[in-house]
Design an enzyme around this catalytic site. Sequence first.
Site, PDB file in Angstrom:
ATOM      1  N   ASP A   5     -19.501  26.353  19.087  1.00  5.76           N
ATOM      2  CA  ASP A   5     -18.073  26.564  19.340  1.00  5.76           C
ATOM      3  C   ASP A   5     -17.810  27.220  20.695  1.00  5.76           C
ATOM      4  O   ASP A   5     -18.736  27.675  21.377  1.00  5.76           O
ATOM      5  CB  ASP A   5     -17.453  27.397  18.198  1.00  5.76           C
ATOM      6  N   ASN A  59     -15.040  36.207   6.803  1.00  7.13           N
ATOM      7  CA  ASN A  59     -14.305  35.356   5.858  1.00  7.13           C
ATOM      8  C   ASN A  59     -15.095  34.089   5.504  1.00  7.13           C
ATOM      9  O   ASN A  59     -14.536  33.139   4.977  1.00  7.13           O
ATOM     10  CB  ASN A  59     -12.942  34.984   6.439  1.00  7.13           C
ATOM     11  N   HIS A  64     -16.617  32.104   7.648  1.00  7.26           N
ATOM     12  CA  HIS A  64     -16.623  31.011   8.634  1.00  7.26           C
ATOM     13  C   HIS A  64     -18.026  30.769   9.186  1.00  7.26           C
ATOM     14  O   HIS A  64     -18.818  31.687   9.354  1.00  7.26           O
ATOM     15  CB  HIS A  64     -15.574  31.204   9.745  1.00  7.26           C
ATOM     16  N   GLU A 110     -12.795  28.041   9.798  1.00  8.24           N
ATOM     17  CA  GLU A 110     -12.149  29.107   9.029  1.00  8.24           C
ATOM     18  C   GLU A 110     -11.844  28.624   7.612  1.00  8.24           C
ATOM     19  O   GLU A 110     -11.886  27.419   7.336  1.00  8.24           O
ATOM     20  CB  GLU A 110     -10.847  29.511   9.738  1.00  8.24           C
TER      21      GLU A 110
END
Length: 241
Positions: free
Chosen positions: A67, A136, A138, A143
């Site tokens: 990313d 969370n 990810h 996400e």
Amino acid sequence: MKIVVKKDYQELSREAAEIVKKRIQAKPDIVLGLPTGSTPLGLYKELARAYKKEELDFSQVSSFNLDEYFGLEASHPQSYHFYMEKNFFSLVNIRKENVFIPDGKTSDLENHCQCYEEKIKERGGIDLQILGIGRNGHIGFNEPGSSFNSRTRLVRLAQETIEDNSRFFKSLADVPTRAITMGLATIMESKDCLLLASGQARSERISRALKGPVSPDFPGSILQKHRNLTVILDKEAASFL
Ligand code: GLP
């Protein structure tokens, strides 16, 4: 799924480096999928050390990063381009033409994301995908709510991700709100996957990812379905399992 628990972060990093090292030695033109964040820093250090000792040669290795922040120049100190150059690429003999990271400043987003997927395919797919995991759940910047069929694309970052990653920026307002990330389907196509996590703070997310329901609500849980997942943890990160 294979879970390896090591004493501490240093041992975890060494174990991960040993695995990567063996894979490169077995296949010198291996295609790696690479993460950023704090977790892989020890691994990159160990790999750079092995290169310096002439135990490793990266001249035929290709890499695809997971990313990049959308809107950041490659020269921005918080960009993942900058991170990779500083912490890994400048320390080994990987070739520039074999390094791929999404371009956070692309002017042709759709085409750029599609080309990223095509380039992975052209190189024969990712042999070994290395991953960390966010609070969370990810992986990359996929996400909660990300489709299991997702591919490389522009995403909006979750508020907790912006908060967590603000530690690297001057202020919360400086953290980009969007990113380009490989998708969950892209990650799942990797032939082997290596998930790393260290410390108490990551123990709950590891237990949710590896033992919780497989759901887009916690994207890392998809890894339970990966054909060849190895998880390397230190004792603290394994404490909830
Ligand atoms: C970032 C990256 C993720 C990484 C996560 C966890 O948000 N996009 O790929 O896994 O941070 O980072 P850390 O290793 O610092 O916990």
